[in-house]
Motif scaffolding. Structure first.
Motif, short mmCIF file in Angstrom:
data_model
loop_
_atom_site.label_atom_id
_atom_site.label_comp_id
_atom_site.label_asym_id
_atom_site.label_seq_id
_atom_site.Cartn_x
_atom_site.Cartn_y
_atom_site.Cartn_z
N ASP A 107 47.53 35.15 33.62
CA ASP A 107 47.29 36.06 34.75
C ASP A 107 45.85 35.85 35.24
N MET A 108 45.74 35.25 36.42
CA MET A 108 44.41 35.04 36.99
C MET A 108 43.97 36.32 37.70
N ILE A 109 42.89 36.89 37.24
CA ILE A 109 42.18 38.01 37.87
C ILE A 109 42.83 39.39 37.76
N SER A 110 44.14 39.48 37.93
CA SER A 110 44.75 40.82 38.10
C SER A 110 44.53 41.76 36.91
N GLU A 111 44.52 41.19 35.70
CA GLU A 111 44.51 41.97 34.45
C GLU A 111 45.75 42.83 34.29
N GLY A 112 46.79 42.44 35.01
CA GLY A 112 48.07 43.15 34.88
C GLY A 112 48.66 42.92 33.50
N PHE A 113 48.55 41.69 32.98
CA PHE A 113 49.05 41.41 31.64
C PHE A 113 48.25 42.23 30.62
N ALA A 114 46.93 42.26 30.81
CA ALA A 114 46.07 42.97 29.86
C ALA A 114 46.43 44.47 29.85
N ARG A 115 46.73 45.01 31.01
CA ARG A 115 47.05 46.44 31.08
C ARG A 115 48.45 46.77 30.58
N GLU B 51 33.92 25.04 57.50
CA GLU B 51 34.72 26.15 56.95
C GLU B 51 35.70 26.70 57.98
N GLY B 52 35.95 25.92 59.00
CA GLY B 52 36.92 26.35 60.03
C GLY B 52 38.34 26.04 59.61
N SER B 53 38.50 25.37 58.48
CA SER B 53 39.84 25.18 57.91
C SER B 53 39.71 25.43 56.42
N GLY B 54 40.84 25.51 55.76
CA GLY B 54 40.81 25.85 54.34
C GLY B 54 41.47 27.21 54.14
N GLU B 55 41.24 27.78 52.97
CA GLU B 55 41.93 29.03 52.64
C GLU B 55 41.50 30.16 53.59
N GLY B 56 42.46 30.96 53.99
CA GLY B 56 42.19 32.11 54.85
C GLY B 56 41.67 31.70 56.22
N ALA C 56 37.30 35.98 36.30
CA ALA C 56 36.33 35.10 36.96
C ALA C 56 34.92 35.41 36.50
N ALA C 57 34.06 34.42 36.66
CA ALA C 57 32.62 34.67 36.60
C ALA C 57 32.19 34.68 38.06
N GLY C 58 31.06 35.18 38.34
CA GLY C 58 30.72 35.31 39.77
C GLY C 58 29.95 34.13 40.35
N ASP C 59 29.96 32.96 39.69
CA ASP C 59 29.11 31.88 40.21
C ASP C 59 29.47 31.44 41.62
N ILE C 60 30.76 31.39 41.88
CA ILE C 60 31.20 31.24 43.26
C ILE C 60 32.33 32.23 43.45
N SER C 61 32.62 32.54 44.71
CA SER C 61 33.68 33.51 44.93
C SER C 61 34.84 32.81 45.63
N THR C 62 36.03 32.92 45.06
CA THR C 62 37.18 32.27 45.69
C THR C 62 38.31 33.25 45.95
N GLY C 63 37.96 34.52 45.99
CA GLY C 63 38.99 35.52 46.25
C GLY C 63 38.36 36.86 46.50
N THR C 64 39.20 37.86 46.65
CA THR C 64 38.68 39.15 47.09
C THR C 64 38.08 39.99 45.97
#
Ligand code: NOJ
Length: 762
Positions: free
Chosen positions: A316-324, A508-513, A54-62
């Protein structure tokens, strides 16, 4: 055809590629190009293509970790998500294309879910329009805007069936029905992808594969357990439809399926998706899913990365498990390099389909970024769609539409809060410039009447509750005490002729999380409403929600209720025009609205029980399938929605009482607008398989038509019924139609239909 013949390679080859594309870009040419490129890649470069940070322009995960340019220059990255702006993206694309050894362009991903700069209604609201061409157009406009800002890939459509409104992500899908969900899924894929060679279209990503909408207890990210029959008959159809429509990528879901994480489930990703449905695009994980597999208790980072690739995950989105881990996996002999090659090949093919090898800067036209956003025609499409999405739930004595006369009190935490209206995944909508309902209504009435305003309450009073208190990081809480706010509203109510209460969830009372266990109006708003009811003034409730909510009490005490969901950047004007009657409401529910959370899941296409509820109130325990305290039916059923006029259904006929193989029966019915306003009606066709080899649902939607009827106008509406429409997945998961009796039901709501029957003979 080689791509990387030195630094000038891509420019030199561009002409050849242009010609190839102009000639129709045959699949073999693409394959040849991809194979050639692949043959020149090192294993590190290959694994790089499978890596999506990800780039940090918006955050959509932890995860807060973001990529660095050097990784791009080293060919260690295949794409980036959460980055905005044509120029900014161009500069990173330049690094990939100019500095990396093989000059392979990046995919640029973003959650463009219901509009980009022009905000369309949340997907759940869109589905309530039942307007498939409009949904397709909304996706096409979103693609045009997002692509003008550097984005080549959207993480949409989200087609998860949801029967549980506690799940906040019900907002992002098309509701509870597989047939409507499939039509919406197809439309969105067409809208986003269209002709991918154009710079106004983007690659779509079907998500979340699979079953994410069935998270236990409606708690986001929770586990799922389901029979194969239910998967194939209810949850799979919209995914399958999007694959048939040619969706270019699929995102695996966060949940467990049959004990395995969806991301490492070979049955799901290879057997079903590729072998049964012939999906030929690539599969990306959801955000950090490979990392999360260890939290599920599913093994080590190494094992999970290997298992994900083997199962059919390509990126692999974000995890870098494939890269490792993947290189080690090849060295250890745990995976053949050919498996990595297949994944790389699919990703390169997607880039080729997008035309990125021909012009890697195709989405970096800074001129378009200036000219193609928030255009009047896009705003009009968004407003029209918002107006069509509102569902009028109750309208005693035709309180709505209101006349622009006397004094109207507009109150509630959503009344003067434009930033809340776009709802979850607001894209790049300019929240601070989004008009509020108050602003819109005042503009509309001018000096014809007075619109009083009092906020009345915050979304809720509980200081520990965060949801709804901020939007896009903006503080929405009023610093006055609850009592002060209430007093102000009551004082203004005294002189008002009618009250319009804008209540519900925050954007934002509905949606992810954003799961909720209590779906009634939050405490503070209930207190406000009670006090307003006590004034005896007529009240219209505009309910803002990203899901079905529980309005049983409001239904008892209020004369008029309209669900306005989160309608996007143009929602306020749409609300005003519907409230004042310039537009007649026509939306119909695509989720059942429960009477109580205790009824969930409650949905229209349920199976019978062996002990259906006895149709009278027995004074003894009836030993039937019912609650002792409330009816079984939802408060407002699937397909329900009122208008400012009435529609009468009559003269239902079928062309034959027998349907033979390869035959057709035509079912036709008169629909009459019996009121004195022109309006739209959504005519719904349901079928019931009366007896079959696995227990049948009581009814299933099989068709619908949106009609515009002038006041007093009648129209004969017909549907063709074919054996294909009677098919279902049987116990052995064969897609079959079984002979026997079928009921056809047509009406304006799932609970209000006329019926005919026929026999299907093979
Ligand atoms: C997690 C969500 O589940 C998914 O829908 C979204 O596309 C990704 N994050 C990327 O933002």
């Amino acid at each position: 055809m080689g791509y990387n013949t030195g630094k000038l390679g891509f420019r030199g080859l561009s002409a050849a590629l242009s010609m190839a594309l102009a000639m129709g870009a045959a699949a073999e040419e693409c394959q040849e190009f991809v194979d050639n490129l692949l043959s020149q890649m090192t294993i590190d470069e290959k694994i790089g293509q499978l890596t999506l940070p990800a780039a940090g322009d918006i955050s959509t995960g932890t995860s807060r970790k973001t990529f660095v340019d050097q990784q791009v220059a080293d060919g260690k990255i295949g794409g980036i998500l959460n980055i905005r702006g044509a120029e900014k993206i161009r500069s990173i694309q330049e690094v990939a294309v100019e500095k990396s050894r093989l000059h392979i362009p990046l995919l640029i991903g973003m959650d463009v879910i219901h509009g980009y700069r022009t905000g369309f209604p949340i997907p759940l609201a869109q589905s309530c329009t039942w307007d498939i061409p409009a949904i397709e157009e909304a996706a096409a406009i979103a693609a045009k805007e997002a692509s003008a800002c550097g984005i080549s890939w959207t993480f949409s459509p989200m087609v998860d069936i949801s029967r549980d409104p506690r799940w906040g992500r019900q907002a992002e899908g098309a509701g509870e029905d597989p047939y409507l969900g499939s039509e919406v899924a197809r439309a969105m894929v067409r809208g986003f992808q269209g002709d991918l060679s154009k710079d106004t279209q983007v690659l779509a990503c079907l998500k979340h594969f699979a079953l994410y909408g069935a998270a236990e207890a409606g708690r986001d990210y929770n586990t799922v357990d389901m029979s194969r029959q239910q998967m194939y008959n209810v949850y799979f159809p919209p995914y399958k439809a999007a694959v048939e429509e040619g969706v270019g990528s699929v995102m695996s879901s966060f949940n467990i399926v049959d004990g395995l994480h969806a991301t490492a489930n070979p049955w799901l990703l290879t057997e079903v998706l590729r072998n049964q449905w012939s999906f030929d695009g690539f599969v990306v994980t959801d955000y950090a899913s490979i990392n999360e597999m260890s939290t599920h208790g599913l093994g080590s980072d190494y094992d999970n990365s290997i298992a994900a690739l083997k199962a059919g995950t390509d990126m692999d989105m974000i995890s870098e498990g494939f890269a490792r881990n993947l290189k080690k996996g090849v060295e250890n002999g745990d995976i053949p390099e050919a498996l990595i090659d297949s994944a790389v090949s699919r990703i390169l093919t997607a880039k080729y389909r997008l035309g990125l090898f021909q012009n890697p800067y195709k989405y970096n036209n800074t001129e378009r970024e200036k000219t193609d956003l928030y255009l009047p025609e896009a705003r009009k499409a968004a407003k029209d769609m918002a107006a069509k999405s509102f569902v009028l739930l109750k309208n005693e004595n035709s309180l709505l539409p209101l006349k622009a006369e006397g004094k109207i009190l507009l109150t509630g935490p959503l009344a003067d809060s434009g930033a809340n209206l776009p709802g979850t995944w607001a894209g790049d909508v300019l929240l601070d410039q989004t008009k509020s309902v108050l602003e819109s209504m005042r503009e509309y009435v001018g000096n014809k009447c007075e619109i009083l305003y009092a906020k009345g309450s915050n979304i809720c009073d509980d200081p520990h509750v965060e949801w709804g208190m901020t939007v896009g990081g903006r503080e929405m809480r009023d610093s006055r005490s609850a009592q002060e706010m209430l007093n102000e509203a009551l004082e203004k109510a005294q002189s008002a002729d009618v009250i319009v209460a804008c209540l519900g969830e925050g954007g934002e009372g509905s949606g992810e999380g954003s799961s909720r266990a209590d779906l009634t109006l939050p405490d503070a708003q209930q207190r406000l409403l009670e006090a307003l009811v006590a004034t005896g003034k007529p009240i219209v409730l505009l309910n803002f929600s990203g899901r079905a909510t529980v309005l049983s009490h409001e239904d008892e005490v209020l004369p008029a209720i309209m669900n306005v969901w989160f309608g996007g950047s143009e929602a306020a004007d749409a609300i005003t025009e519907v409230v004042f009657g310039d537009i007649c409401p026509s939306g119909k529910l695509t989720v059942s609205m429960p009477r109580s959370v205790g009824q969930i899941p409650v949905y229209y296409n349920h199976l019978m029980t062996g002990r259906p509820k006895i149709p009278y109130d027995a004074p003894y325990r009836p030993y039937s399938s019912n609650y002792l305290d409330i009816p079984n039916s939802p408060l407002y059923p699937f397909g329900y929605g009122l208008s400012y006029t009435n529609f009468d259904y009559s003269d239902f006929e079928i062309s034959d009482t027998e349907l033979k193989d390869n035959g057709v029966i035509t079912a036709s019915i008169n629909v009459k607008n019996t009121g004195n306003r022109d309006a739209d009606e959504i005519v719904q066709l349901y079928i019931r398989d009366v007896i079959r080899s696995i227990a049948p649902p009581v009814m299933e939607l099989k068709g619908f038509q949106r009609l515009s009827l002038k006041a007093g106008e009648s129209r004969r509406v017909s549907f063709d019924i074919t054996p294909e429409m009677l098919k279902f997945y049987n116990y052995d998961l064969e897609f079959v139609a079984e002979p026997g009796q079928f009921d056809i039901m047509i009406g304006g709501s799932s609970d209000k239909t006329l019926k005919q029957s026929f026999e299907y003979k093979q």
